[in-house]
Design an enzyme around this catalytic site. Sequence first.
Site, short mmCIF file in Angstrom:
data_model
loop_
_atom_site.label_atom_id
_atom_site.label_comp_id
_atom_site.label_asym_id
_atom_site.label_seq_id
_atom_site.Cartn_x
_atom_site.Cartn_y
_atom_site.Cartn_z
N GLY A 193 101.03 35.04 67.07
CA GLY A 193 101.00 34.22 67.97
C GLY A 193 101.21 32.77 67.63
O GLY A 193 100.23 32.16 67.11
N THR B 255 104.65 30.85 68.72
CA THR B 255 105.14 30.18 69.96
C THR B 255 104.46 29.97 71.11
O THR B 255 103.86 30.78 71.70
CB THR B 255 106.55 30.99 70.19
OG1 THR B 255 107.24 31.37 68.98
CG2 THR B 255 107.45 30.34 71.09
N THR C 189 110.61 25.60 69.61
CA THR C 189 110.80 25.61 68.16
C THR C 189 109.50 24.74 67.31
O THR C 189 109.70 24.68 66.14
CB THR C 189 112.38 25.34 67.95
OG1 THR C 189 112.80 26.26 68.85
CG2 THR C 189 112.57 25.32 66.51
N GLU D 99 109.64 37.11 56.70
CA GLU D 99 109.95 37.49 58.06
C GLU D 99 111.54 37.44 58.14
O GLU D 99 112.16 38.50 58.79
CB GLU D 99 109.44 36.71 59.02
CG GLU D 99 109.76 36.87 60.48
CD GLU D 99 109.21 35.74 61.31
OE1 GLU D 99 109.35 34.57 60.95
OE2 GLU D 99 108.53 36.05 62.34
C1 LIG Z 1 112.09 38.84 72.56
C2 LIG Z 1 111.34 37.79 71.92
C3 LIG Z 1 110.45 38.15 70.94
C4 LIG Z 1 109.81 37.15 70.21
N1 LIG Z 1 108.42 37.49 69.56
C5 LIG Z 1 107.71 36.43 68.90
C6 LIG Z 1 106.42 36.70 68.42
O1 LIG Z 1 106.23 37.90 68.26
N2 LIG Z 1 105.60 35.66 67.96
C7 LIG Z 1 106.20 34.28 68.33
O2 LIG Z 1 105.25 33.38 67.95
N3 LIG Z 1 107.26 33.98 68.70
C8 LIG Z 1 108.15 34.98 69.22
N4 LIG Z 1 109.60 34.54 69.76
C9 LIG Z 1 109.70 33.50 69.99
C10 LIG Z 1 111.03 32.85 69.19
O3 LIG Z 1 110.64 32.69 67.93
C11 LIG Z 1 111.47 31.66 70.00
O4 LIG Z 1 112.07 31.83 71.18
C12 LIG Z 1 112.48 30.81 69.12
O5 LIG Z 1 111.98 30.65 67.84
C13 LIG Z 1 113.22 29.77 69.90
O6 LIG Z 1 112.24 28.90 70.37
P1 LIG Z 1 112.17 28.74 72.21
O7 LIG Z 1 112.49 29.99 72.72
O8 LIG Z 1 110.94 27.90 72.57
O9 LIG Z 1 113.39 27.76 72.29
P2 LIG Z 1 113.75 26.25 72.13
O10 LIG Z 1 112.84 25.61 71.12
O11 LIG Z 1 113.52 25.75 73.56
O12 LIG Z 1 115.20 26.12 72.01
C14 LIG Z 1 116.24 26.40 72.89
C15 LIG Z 1 117.45 26.17 72.24
O13 LIG Z 1 117.66 24.87 71.70
C16 LIG Z 1 117.96 24.81 70.35
N5 LIG Z 1 117.34 23.62 69.82
C17 LIG Z 1 116.01 23.26 69.91
N6 LIG Z 1 115.88 22.21 69.08
C18 LIG Z 1 116.97 22.01 68.58
C19 LIG Z 1 117.32 20.81 67.57
N7 LIG Z 1 116.39 20.03 67.37
N8 LIG Z 1 118.45 20.97 66.98
C20 LIG Z 1 119.55 21.80 67.44
N9 LIG Z 1 119.16 22.91 68.30
C21 LIG Z 1 117.81 22.88 68.89
C22 LIG Z 1 117.39 25.90 69.73
O14 LIG Z 1 118.31 26.34 68.73
C23 LIG Z 1 117.79 26.95 70.99
O15 LIG Z 1 118.86 27.53 71.14
C24 LIG Z 1 110.18 35.73 70.38
C25 LIG Z 1 111.10 35.51 71.27
C26 LIG Z 1 111.85 36.33 71.83
C27 LIG Z 1 112.96 36.10 72.90
#
Ligand SMILES: Cc1cc2nc3c(=O)[nH]c(=O)nc-3n(C[C@H](O)[C@H](O)[C@H](O)COP(=O)(O)OP(=O)(O)OC[C@H]3O[C@@H](n4cnc5c(N)ncnc54)[C@H](O)[C@@H]3O)c2cc1C
Length: 384
Positions: A120, A122, A128, A242
């Site tokens: 846990g 995100t 991110t 990871e």
């Molecule tokens: C099916 C699935 C399983 C997952 N499993 C887990 C889990 O078990 N545990 C967990 O903790 N998380 C999990 N995640 C979360 C995953 O790690 C995040 O979705 C991922 O890190 C991206 O974060 P976000 O979705 O909040 O995107 P955001 O942070 O909102 O980013 C959206 C887009 O903007 C881009 N972006 C954001 N900031 C910048 C920047 N400064 N410069 C350039 N580009 C940028 C990103 O690259 C992305 O393409 C999972 C996600 C999915 C979809």
Amino acid sequence: MEAADLAPIRESVRTLCASFPGEYWRALDRERAYPEKFVAALTQAGFLAALIPEDYGGSGLPMSAAAAIMEEIQAAGCNGAACHAQMYTMGTLLRHGSAEQKARYLPAIARGELRLQAFGVTEPTSGTDTLSLRTTATRAGDHYLVNGQKIWTSRAEHSDLMLLLARTTPREQATSRTAGLSVFLVDMRDVKGQGLTIRPIRTMMNHATTEVFFENMPVPALNLIGAEGEGFRYILSGMNAERILIAAECIGDAKWFIAKAAAYASAREVFGRPIGQNQGVQFPIARAYIGMRAAELMVREAATLYEAGKECGAEANMAKHLAAEASWAAADMCVQTHGGFGFAEEFDIERKFRETRLYQVAPISTNLVLSYIAEHVLGLPRSY
Ligand SMILES: Cc1cc2nc3c(=O)[nH]c(=O)nc-3n(C[C@H](O)[C@H](O)[C@H](O)COP(=O)(O)OP(=O)(O)OC[C@H]3O[C@@H](n4cnc5c(N)ncnc54)[C@H](O)[C@@H]3O)c2cc1C
């Protein structure tokens, strides 16, 4: 480990996976159901305890062996996403947990009695930007009380334990930008329905992902991993593992797509000859193979550095990036090679296509890998 030493492990994973053919995965995919039998078989065979030291009942294998296991699962058309987190979350407990915590949990995990598959980190608002997460853990006697929400907490419904990152010191009072977050090993069996609510999220592939809500969820102070406030560092130290393991899964996916496309291109005849006789069909397959082999070298390099205890942040990130691109390129090529049949459920290609797309975004998105390399390897200014 050397390739020759890995051959028997690869062979036994292949044998196990042969009992879980396309029909098994297709049926689960339709229902978005968890591959319980598959995970139980992997656990029973000891594969998910590969990285647990022998002293705690695991096999004490190095990262290259764990990577080979995950790669073979994907190359066989199966989906290790149902259980891969146990391999990489384990490292945080192994490296930073107390002797008492390791003795309490690791042998039971190795025996398959407990699952540690939920991670846990995100949150919906932080995304991110992990340091801005809002879930708090407040000390109250011999417990912490956790309040907040996580999203994309995969496998939470199918895990006993969750590794949780929460804020223990308000951001404005923390001694540094990265301080004030702590890691807890949450025994979800104790708190489900009592401070912990898990809600599944339906996604484009069968991934058992969820959102979880904490409302005054008690966690014994004994389950704090390492020192309070140092959690971000502990989570970061697990991220290389990871990245390497997921990169290995992508290599497995790419191999599956390439083998499937090559076989079909040789067998399918149109205009009176195999489609694979046309360079327009064979070149994309060759290109996908070249991309996969190059990525595979970087995965090996990262795993070798990791198991030698050397710094491998750049290599782990590059391995994940190259491998995720290689698997996605191979997936796209495989659909194209199959023409209309690439879209038919019974060929499994559309399922694997959906599954492998995830690795451009999770566990870290492509842009964030690029900015890591730009900043930490090339010395460019920090962009965020
Ligand atoms: C099916 C699935 C399983 C997952 N499993 C887990 C889990 O078990 N545990 C967990 O903790 N998380 C999990 N995640 C979360 C995953 O790690 C995040 O979705 C991922 O890190 C991206 O974060 P976000 O979705 O909040 O995107 P955001 O942070 O909102 O980013 C959206 C887009 O903007 C881009 N972006 C954001 N900031 C910048 C920047 N400064 N410069 C350039 N580009 C940028 C990103 O690259 C992305 O393409 C999972 C996600 C999915 C979809």
